[in-house]
Design a protein around this motif. Structure first.
Motif, PDB file in Angstrom:
ATOM      1  N   ILE A   8       0.858  -1.176   0.000  1.00 31.31           N
ATOM      2  CA  ILE A   8       0.000   0.000   0.000  1.00 31.31           C
ATOM      3  C   ILE A   8       0.896   1.229   0.000  1.00 31.31           C
ATOM      4  N   ALA A   9       0.934   1.933  -1.127  1.00 31.52           N
ATOM      5  CA  ALA A   9       1.762   3.136  -1.258  1.00 31.52           C
ATOM      6  C   ALA A   9       0.855   4.359  -1.190  1.00 31.52           C
ATOM      7  N   VAL A  10       1.137   5.258  -0.269  1.00 36.68           N
ATOM      8  CA  VAL A  10       0.295   6.433  -0.056  1.00 36.68           C
ATOM      9  C   VAL A  10       1.117   7.691  -0.341  1.00 36.68           C
ATOM     10  N   ALA A  11       0.690   8.473  -1.317  1.00 37.44           N
ATOM     11  CA  ALA A  11       1.384   9.710  -1.675  1.00 37.44           C
ATOM     12  C   ALA A  11       0.453  10.541  -2.557  1.00 37.44           C
ATOM     13  N   ASP A  12       0.897  11.740  -2.889  1.00 35.10           N
ATOM     14  CA  ASP A  12       0.135  12.611  -3.788  1.00 35.10           C
ATOM     15  C   ASP A  12       0.448  12.184  -5.218  1.00 35.10           C
ATOM     16  N   TYR A  13      -0.124  11.063  -5.634  1.00 30.65           N
ATOM     17  CA  TYR A  13       0.199  10.472  -6.922  1.00 30.65           C
ATOM     18  C   TYR A  13      -0.571  11.113  -8.071  1.00 30.65           C
ATOM     19  N   ARG A  14       0.060  11.076  -9.235  1.00 26.69           N
ATOM     20  CA  ARG A  14      -0.636  11.295 -10.494  1.00 26.69           C
ATOM     21  C   ARG A  14      -0.753   9.937 -11.169  1.00 26.69           C
ATOM     22  N   LEU A  15      -1.721   9.790 -12.051  1.00 27.67           N
ATOM     23  CA  LEU A  15      -1.977   8.502 -12.691  1.00 27.67           C
ATOM     24  C   LEU A  15      -1.905   8.639 -14.206  1.00 27.67           C
ATOM     25  N   TYR A  16      -1.145   7.751 -14.823  1.00 27.31           N
ATOM     26  CA  TYR A  16      -1.047   7.690 -16.276  1.00 27.31           C
ATOM     27  C   TYR A  16      -1.513   6.300 -16.701  1.00 27.31           C
ATOM     28  N   GLU A  17      -2.524   6.226 -17.569  1.00 27.54           N
ATOM     29  CA  GLU A  17      -3.107   4.959 -17.983  1.00 27.54           C
ATOM     30  C   GLU A  17      -3.031   4.787 -19.501  1.00 27.54           C
ATOM     31  N   PHE A  26       4.991  10.550  -9.093  1.00 24.20           N
ATOM     32  CA  PHE A  26       5.028  11.855  -8.446  1.00 24.20           C
ATOM     33  C   PHE A  26       4.959  12.947  -9.515  1.00 24.20           C
ATOM     34  N   GLU A  27       4.368  14.044  -9.205  1.00 21.87           N
ATOM     35  CA  GLU A  27       4.076  15.090 -10.190  1.00 21.87           C
ATOM     36  C   GLU A  27       5.311  15.520 -10.980  1.00 21.87           C
ATOM     37  N   ALA A  28       6.454  15.599 -10.330  1.00 24.51           N
ATOM     38  CA  ALA A  28       7.663  16.079 -11.001  1.00 24.51           C
ATOM     39  C   ALA A  28       8.197  15.083 -12.034  1.00 24.51           C
ATOM     40  N   ASP A  29       7.680  13.872 -12.032  1.00 22.51           N
ATOM     41  CA  ASP A  29       8.233  12.821 -12.882  1.00 22.51           C
ATOM     42  C   ASP A  29       7.284  12.415 -14.002  1.00 22.51           C
ATOM     43  N   SER A  30       6.528  13.357 -14.522  1.00 21.18           N
ATOM     44  CA  SER A  30       5.546  13.022 -15.555  1.00 21.18           C
ATOM     45  C   SER A  30       6.212  12.508 -16.832  1.00 21.18           C
ATOM     46  N   LEU A  31       7.345  13.121 -17.222  1.00 17.64           N
ATOM     47  CA  LEU A  31       8.032  12.656 -18.424  1.00 17.64           C
ATOM     48  C   LEU A  31       8.575  11.249 -18.221  1.00 17.64           C
ATOM     49  N   GLY A  32       9.148  11.010 -17.062  1.00 19.93           N
ATOM     50  CA  GLY A  32       9.650   9.676 -16.747  1.00 19.93           C
ATOM     51  C   GLY A  32       8.543   8.646 -16.725  1.00 19.93           C
ATOM     52  N   ALA A  33       7.354   9.049 -16.263  1.00 14.96           N
ATOM     53  CA  ALA A  33       6.220   8.122 -16.221  1.00 14.96           C
ATOM     54  C   ALA A  33       5.842   7.643 -17.609  1.00 14.96           C
ATOM     55  N   ARG A  34       5.915   8.525 -18.583  1.00 15.66           N
ATOM     56  CA  ARG A  34       5.609   8.130 -19.967  1.00 15.66           C
ATOM     57  C   ARG A  34       6.662   7.163 -20.507  1.00 15.66           C
ATOM     58  N   ARG A  35       7.921   7.397 -20.149  1.00 13.15           N
ATOM     59  CA  ARG A  35       8.972   6.480 -20.572  1.00 13.15           C
ATOM     60  C   ARG A  35       8.798   5.115 -19.913  1.00 13.15           C
ATOM     61  N   VAL A  36       8.409   5.111 -18.644  1.00 14.31           N
ATOM     62  CA  VAL A  36       8.166   3.853 -17.942  1.00 14.31           C
ATOM     63  C   VAL A  36       7.014   3.096 -18.597  1.00 14.31           C
ATOM     64  N   VAL A  62       2.649   0.113 -12.248  1.00 13.80           N
ATOM     65  CA  VAL A  62       3.950   0.501 -11.712  1.00 13.80           C
ATOM     66  C   VAL A  62       3.707   1.649 -10.747  1.00 13.80           C
ATOM     67  N   ILE A  63       4.255   1.535  -9.549  1.00 10.45           N
ATOM     68  CA  ILE A  63       4.028   2.529  -8.493  1.00 10.45           C
ATOM     69  C   ILE A  63       5.377   3.125  -8.096  1.00 10.45           C
ATOM     70  N   GLU A  64       5.553   4.412  -8.336  1.00 14.20           N
ATOM     71  CA  GLU A  64       6.807   5.072  -7.973  1.00 14.20           C
ATOM     72  C   GLU A  64       6.928   5.186  -6.455  1.00 14.20           C
ATOM     73  N   VAL A  65       8.114   4.905  -5.947  1.00 15.32           N
ATOM     74  CA  VAL A  65       8.424   5.100  -4.527  1.00 15.32           C
ATOM     75  C   VAL A  65       9.706   5.932  -4.441  1.00 15.32           C
ATOM     76  N   PRO A  66       9.964   6.575  -3.312  1.00 19.81           N
ATOM     77  CA  PRO A  66      11.126   7.475  -3.220  1.00 19.81           C
ATOM     78  C   PRO A  66      12.447   6.752  -3.458  1.00 19.81           C
ATOM     79  N   GLU A  67      13.461   7.525  -3.847  1.00 18.50           N
ATOM     80  CA  GLU A  67      14.799   6.963  -4.025  1.00 18.50           C
ATOM     81  C   GLU A  67      15.258   6.300  -2.729  1.00 18.50           C
ATOM     82  N   GLY A  68      15.960   5.189  -2.878  1.00 22.63           N
ATOM     83  CA  GLY A  68      16.423   4.453  -1.715  1.00 22.63           C
ATOM     84  C   GLY A  68      15.564   3.247  -1.402  1.00 22.63           C
ATOM     85  N   TYR A  69      14.337   3.223  -1.930  1.00 20.53           N
ATOM     86  CA  TYR A  69      13.483   2.048  -1.799  1.00 20.53           C
ATOM     87  C   TYR A  69      13.766   1.131  -2.982  1.00 20.53           C
TER      88      TYR A  69
END
Length: 262
Positions: A8-17, A26-36, A62-69
């Motif tokens: 269960i990942a809880v954050a201010d997520y954006r969703l790309y389908e 995460f909002e700052a990673d929208s370009l990366g989300a499209r590549r993923v 695919v669920i983004e989690v912070p660096e280090g996870y």
């Protein structure tokens, strides 16, 4: 789908389908989300063409989690560390995690993880060649692993006497990623792409409902590829014959040539 855990990942997520697939980012990673998403779609398409369709496929997340996870695969989703969303990063982590979709449940009490992690590690670099056009990605990474294994096994001489099949017993499953990748790279070159894909696909088709042991996987490979591979898998999985060749300094191409002559 049945799973041994729930994330269960809880954050201010954006969703790309796209279709049945989803990327939570995460909002700052929208370009990366499209590549993923593109990497996920491309790898699913390629694996399906190679190994056949998954049973009861209901989409993947695919669920983004912070660096280090760490990235963790499950039957319906994978958590993916934020650094994998950076534009400069290769998508091999996605290729690796999606490859696990064609694994079957291992029934051994202490799995060595060769047929899951060695397989997925090999495929991630194979897809770097097939999708991203990175020439020699497999051979370069295999030779890199061989050098690192040789160094580690020199420092820890006891490792030279433990076969891959016992890595689960001895807490050495991390070497199933690297040494396992090398074994799959050799096997792929020896049997050829078409036969390799048939072997992986037919194993999934036969065992995805029941699960299988390492022995059943190796038996399936030898029955499909021919009796000469009994020695190959005996050297690499059940004894340390393959490890002794590594310690002698052989490269991936040297190892392929060695087994080609048997």
């Amino acid at each position: 789908k049945p799973s041994w855990r729930m994330d269960i990942a809880v954050a201010d997520y954006r969703l790309y389908e796209e279709g049945e697939n989803r990327v939570y980012f995460f909002e700052a990673d929208s370009l990366g989300a499209r590549r993923v998403m593109q990497a996920m779609q491309s790898s699913f398409e390629l694996y399906t063409g190679w190994f056949g369709p998954l049973d009861n496929y209901l989409g993947y997340s695919v669920i983004e989690v912070p660096e280090g996870y760490s990235s963790q695969f499950d039957v319906c989703a994978t958590t993916l560390s934020a650094e994998n969303f950076h534009v400069s990063r290769d998508m091999n982590t996605i290729y690796h995690e999606i490859a696990h979709s064609w694994n079957v449940k291992n029934l051994d009490p202490q799995p060595c993880r060769f047929e899951s992690e060695g397989y997925a590690r090999f495929l991630e670099f194979l897809l770097l060649e097939k999708i991203d056009g990175k020439e020699h990605a497999v051979s370069e990474e295999a030779d890199n692993y061989l050098g690192r294994i040789r160094s580690a096994f020199t420092d820890h001489e006891a490792y030279q006497h433990i076969p891959i099949s016992d890595y689960g017993v001895h807490g050495m499953t991390h070497y199933s990623y690297s040494l396992g990748m090398v074994v799959f790279a050799i096997f792929y070159d020896l049997v050829g792409e078409e036969q390799f894909n048939r072997i992986i696909g037919s194993f999934y088709a036969q065992y995805h409902e029941s699960g299988a042991t390492l022995d059943e996987f190796i038996s399936h490979c030898t029955e499909s590829a021919g009796p000469r591979f009994e020695r190959f898998f005996n050297d690499w999985i059940y004894t340390t014959g393959g490890i002794q060749l590594v310690m002698e300094g052989l490269t991936l191409q040297d190892l392929i040539s060695f087994y080609s002559e048997i």
